[in-house]
Design a protein around this motif. Structure first.
Motif, short mmCIF file in Angstrom:
data_model
loop_
_atom_site.label_atom_id
_atom_site.label_comp_id
_atom_site.label_asym_id
_atom_site.label_seq_id
_atom_site.Cartn_x
_atom_site.Cartn_y
_atom_site.Cartn_z
N GLN A 17 0.74 -1.11 0.05
CA GLN A 17 -0.12 0.00 0.01
C GLN A 17 0.84 1.37 -0.09
O GLN A 17 0.60 2.10 -0.63
CB GLN A 17 -0.78 -0.06 1.38
CG GLN A 17 -2.01 -0.87 1.26
CD GLN A 17 -2.82 -1.23 2.56
OE1 GLN A 17 -2.23 -1.09 3.65
NE2 GLN A 17 -4.09 -1.39 2.66
N PHE A 18 2.09 0.92 0.66
CA PHE A 18 2.82 2.20 0.90
C PHE A 18 3.58 2.68 -0.44
O PHE A 18 3.52 3.62 -0.81
CB PHE A 18 3.98 2.01 1.59
CG PHE A 18 5.11 2.96 1.86
CD1 PHE A 18 4.67 4.25 2.65
CD2 PHE A 18 6.24 2.82 0.97
CE1 PHE A 18 5.92 5.42 2.35
CE2 PHE A 18 7.01 3.84 0.91
CZ PHE A 18 6.98 5.11 1.56
N GLU A 69 9.57 8.51 4.63
CA GLU A 69 9.67 8.31 6.14
C GLU A 69 7.91 8.35 6.15
O GLU A 69 7.19 9.24 5.73
CB GLU A 69 9.99 9.42 6.77
CG GLU A 69 9.84 9.11 8.31
CD GLU A 69 10.57 10.20 9.54
OE1 GLU A 69 10.04 10.21 10.41
OE2 GLU A 69 11.19 11.13 8.66
N VAL A 70 7.48 7.22 6.71
CA VAL A 70 6.01 7.15 7.16
C VAL A 70 5.88 7.94 8.40
O VAL A 70 6.36 8.10 9.30
CB VAL A 70 5.73 5.63 7.70
CG1 VAL A 70 4.24 5.75 7.92
CG2 VAL A 70 5.86 4.70 6.40
N CYS A 71 4.84 9.01 8.27
CA CYS A 71 4.37 9.90 9.39
C CYS A 71 2.80 9.82 9.61
O CYS A 71 2.11 9.36 8.82
CB CYS A 71 4.64 11.33 8.72
SG CYS A 71 6.22 11.71 8.64
N ALA A 72 2.50 10.09 10.76
CA ALA A 72 1.07 10.07 11.17
C ALA A 72 0.56 11.28 10.57
O ALA A 72 1.19 12.39 10.65
CB ALA A 72 0.93 10.06 12.73
N GLU A 73 -0.79 11.19 9.75
CA GLU A 73 -1.26 12.47 9.25
C GLU A 73 -1.29 13.65 10.15
O GLU A 73 -1.05 14.57 9.64
CB GLU A 73 -2.64 11.97 8.81
CG GLU A 73 -3.20 13.07 7.65
CD GLU A 73 -2.54 13.00 6.35
OE1 GLU A 73 -2.31 14.09 5.81
OE2 GLU A 73 -1.95 12.01 5.98
N GLU A 74 -1.64 13.73 11.33
CA GLU A 74 -1.75 14.33 12.28
C GLU A 74 -0.41 15.26 12.33
O GLU A 74 -0.26 16.53 12.57
CB GLU A 74 -2.10 14.31 13.72
CG GLU A 74 -3.36 13.51 13.78
CD GLU A 74 -3.19 11.97 13.38
OE1 GLU A 74 -3.91 11.56 12.69
OE2 GLU A 74 -2.26 11.32 14.14
#
Length: 76
Positions: A17-18, A69-74
């Motif tokens: 998905q990424f 880098e994966v980040c939380a949307e907030e």
């Protein structure tokens, strides 16, 4: 090389998905072929499993493609 931040709204995202979300591949069907041809490093460890769970803070390095880098949307 600059790190591209990819925001997710869920707790985790799979590698397959990424790759679609980061516009590395155009469709889910291309993920398996991409992973067969390219090395993917998650937090400096090679991993080719398209179902690998990625969490905010994980870094994905795909040589000759990019650093992500994966980040939380907030957090974005």
């Amino acid at each position: 090389m600059d790190t591209e931040k990819i925001g997710i709204t869920t707790n985790y995202i799979t590698l397959g998905q990424f790759l679609k979300l980061a516009n590395v591949v155009e469709s889910g069907g291309m993920v398996k072929l991409f992973l067969a041809d390219y090395e993917v490093f998650i937090n400096d460890e090679q991993d080719q499993r398209r179902g690998r769970k990625l969490y905010p803070g994980d870094q994905i390095n795909i040589p000759d493609v990019g650093l992500f880098e994966v980040c939380a949307e907030e957090a974005m």
